[in-house]
Write a protein that holds these residues in place. Structure first.
Motif, short mmCIF file in Angstrom:
data_model
loop_
_atom_site.label_atom_id
_atom_site.label_comp_id
_atom_site.label_asym_id
_atom_site.label_seq_id
_atom_site.Cartn_x
_atom_site.Cartn_y
_atom_site.Cartn_z
N SER A 1 -44.44 -6.13 2.13
CA SER A 1 -43.90 -7.26 2.89
C SER A 1 -42.70 -6.84 3.73
O SER A 1 -41.92 -5.97 3.35
CB SER A 1 -43.47 -8.38 1.93
N ASP A 2 -42.59 -7.50 4.90
CA ASP A 2 -41.43 -7.35 5.79
C ASP A 2 -41.31 -5.97 6.42
O ASP A 2 -40.24 -5.62 6.94
CB ASP A 2 -40.12 -7.66 5.06
N THR A 3 -42.38 -5.17 6.41
CA THR A 3 -42.29 -3.86 7.06
C THR A 3 -43.00 -3.86 8.39
O THR A 3 -42.56 -3.26 9.35
CB THR A 3 -42.89 -2.75 6.17
N GLY A 4 -44.16 -4.56 8.45
CA GLY A 4 -44.91 -4.62 9.71
C GLY A 4 -45.35 -3.26 10.16
O GLY A 4 -45.71 -2.39 9.35
N THR A 5 -45.31 -3.02 11.45
CA THR A 5 -45.72 -1.75 12.04
C THR A 5 -44.51 -0.92 12.38
O THR A 5 -43.56 -1.40 12.99
CB THR A 5 -46.54 -1.99 13.32
N GLU B 1 -49.54 -12.55 2.69
CA GLU B 1 -49.86 -11.49 1.73
C GLU B 1 -51.22 -10.90 2.05
O GLU B 1 -52.13 -11.62 2.43
CB GLU B 1 -49.85 -12.05 0.31
N SER B 2 -51.32 -9.57 1.90
CA SER B 2 -52.59 -8.88 2.07
C SER B 2 -52.75 -7.89 0.92
O SER B 2 -51.87 -7.05 0.71
CB SER B 2 -52.64 -8.11 3.40
N ARG B 3 -53.87 -7.99 0.21
CA ARG B 3 -54.11 -7.04 -0.86
C ARG B 3 -55.61 -6.83 -1.03
O ARG B 3 -56.42 -7.68 -0.69
CB ARG B 3 -53.46 -7.47 -2.17
N HIS C 1 -59.32 -6.57 -2.41
CA HIS C 1 -60.06 -7.51 -3.26
C HIS C 1 -61.54 -7.19 -3.12
O HIS C 1 -62.09 -7.20 -2.01
CB HIS C 1 -59.77 -8.94 -2.81
N ARG C 2 -62.18 -6.87 -4.24
CA ARG C 2 -63.59 -6.47 -4.22
C ARG C 2 -63.76 -5.29 -3.25
O ARG C 2 -63.13 -4.25 -3.44
CB ARG C 2 -64.47 -7.65 -3.86
N ASP C 3 -64.59 -5.45 -2.21
CA ASP C 3 -64.76 -4.35 -1.26
C ASP C 3 -64.11 -4.66 0.09
O ASP C 3 -64.48 -4.10 1.12
CB ASP C 3 -66.24 -4.02 -1.06
N GLY C 4 -63.12 -5.58 0.06
CA GLY C 4 -62.43 -5.93 1.29
C GLY C 4 -60.99 -6.33 1.01
O GLY C 4 -60.31 -5.69 0.21
N TRP C 5 -60.55 -7.41 1.67
CA TRP C 5 -59.16 -7.84 1.56
C TRP C 5 -59.07 -9.32 1.23
O TRP C 5 -59.87 -10.11 1.70
CB TRP C 5 -58.43 -7.59 2.88
N LYS C 6 -58.06 -9.67 0.44
CA LYS C 6 -57.71 -11.06 0.21
C LYS C 6 -56.42 -11.33 0.96
O LYS C 6 -55.41 -10.64 0.76
CB LYS C 6 -57.53 -11.34 -1.29
N LEU C 7 -56.46 -12.31 1.86
CA LEU C 7 -55.31 -12.64 2.68
C LEU C 7 -54.80 -14.03 2.34
O LEU C 7 -55.59 -14.97 2.18
CB LEU C 7 -55.68 -12.61 4.17
N ARG C 8 -53.49 -14.16 2.23
CA ARG C 8 -52.88 -15.48 2.07
C ARG C 8 -52.25 -15.84 3.40
O ARG C 8 -51.36 -15.14 3.89
CB ARG C 8 -51.84 -15.46 0.94
N LEU C 9 -52.75 -16.93 4.01
CA LEU C 9 -52.38 -17.28 5.38
C LEU C 9 -51.69 -18.63 5.45
O LEU C 9 -51.94 -19.51 4.63
CB LEU C 9 -53.64 -17.33 6.28
N GLU C 10 -50.86 -18.78 6.47
CA GLU C 10 -50.28 -20.08 6.81
C GLU C 10 -50.63 -20.35 8.27
O GLU C 10 -50.22 -19.59 9.15
CB GLU C 10 -48.77 -20.08 6.61
N LEU C 11 -51.39 -21.41 8.51
CA LEU C 11 -51.91 -21.72 9.84
C LEU C 11 -51.40 -23.06 10.32
O LEU C 11 -51.00 -23.90 9.51
CB LEU C 11 -53.44 -21.72 9.82
N GLN C 12 -51.45 -23.26 11.63
CA GLN C 12 -50.90 -24.48 12.21
C GLN C 12 -51.81 -25.69 12.00
O GLN C 12 -51.33 -26.81 11.86
CB GLN C 12 -50.66 -24.28 13.70
N ASP C 13 -53.11 -25.46 11.98
CA ASP C 13 -54.04 -26.60 11.86
C ASP C 13 -55.43 -26.08 11.52
O ASP C 13 -55.66 -24.87 11.42
CB ASP C 13 -54.08 -27.41 13.16
N HIS C 14 -56.37 -27.02 11.34
CA HIS C 14 -57.73 -26.64 11.00
C HIS C 14 -58.43 -25.95 12.18
O HIS C 14 -59.35 -25.15 11.98
CB HIS C 14 -58.53 -27.87 10.57
#
Length: 221
Positions: free
Chosen positions: A32-36, A104-106, A108-121
């Motif tokens: 977290s908080d490192t970015g590129t 958050e990105s970690r 999960h199985r054979d890919g990634w689980k992402l926790r996102l915050e979005l503006q709308d549907h």
């Protein structure tokens, strides 16, 4: 409205996916908080693995990895800076481009689980459409939404919905024949066709619910 969601994404070319598949016992996450890293164009990951030699061998064979450097070497968790190849498919740039946040990105199985915050549907629909176009598996694991009363107007419409409905009306979308298409509205509003369609659909549904639908039970004759 704020949409908080956890999604599972998978694709053979997603960044580090070959390594994740090769080492199912390893856990990988974005620091977290490192970015590129602006100097090395690298991405920083924490890694927990039973065998770090095997992990580095998997990285070396991973076609999405251009180079990697160990930053810290303390068991059981180590930190790596990893650069991607042009073959790597990335899901986080579209999230940022749509105004969303990747919390958050970690692995999960054979890919990634992402926790996102979005503006709308509509933003969620845009990401799902992006995944479909690129053959990425996109599974919603959890979804919550928080209403922001400050963003809602009369009839419970959001400002983006009002903007879409008014522009559609003024530019002849509801005329017969239509004077503007969804693609035209997309260019006018500067958002995707999917987002325009979603705002019109949800806005229209809210207007019908608030103005035309009577919730009172009908009297029996």
């Amino acid at each position: 409205m704020i949409v908080s969601t956890s999604v599972y994404v998978a694709h053979p070319d997603l960044a580090l996916s070959p390594t994740i598949r090769a080492l199912p016992d390893a856990e990988i996450g974005v620091v977290s908080d490192t970015g590129t890293d602006p100097v090395h164009d690298g991405h920083v990951f924490w890694v927990e693995a039973p065998d770090f030699t095997a992990f580095e061998e998997a990285l070396a064979a991973d076609h999405t990895v251009a180079s990697f450097t160990s930053v810290t070497e303390s068991d059981p968790r180590r930190t790596y800076r990893i650069e991607y190849t042009d073959a790597a498919t990335l899901i986080t740039p579209p999230v940022s481009a749509a105004g969303g946040l990747v919390l958050e990105s970690r692995s999960h199985r054979d890919g990634w689980k992402l926790r996102l915050e979005l503006q709308d549907h509509e933003t969620m629909e845009e990401l799902s459409a992006f995944a479909d176009r690129n053959g990425i598996r996109f599974t919603v694991l959890e979804l919550r939404q928080t209403e922001d009363p400050a963003e809602e107007s009369a009839f419970g419409l959001t400002e983006p919905q009002i903007e879409a409905l008014v522009n559609a009306y003024r530019n002849g979308y509801y005329d017969d024949p239509r004077e503007i298409t969804l693609e035209g509205l997309s260019e006018l509003l500067g958002i995707s066709r999917t987002a325009v369609s979603g705002r019109l659909r949800r806005g229209s549904a809210r207007l019908i619910e608030e103005v035309l639908v009577d919730d009172e039970p009908l009297d029996e004759e």
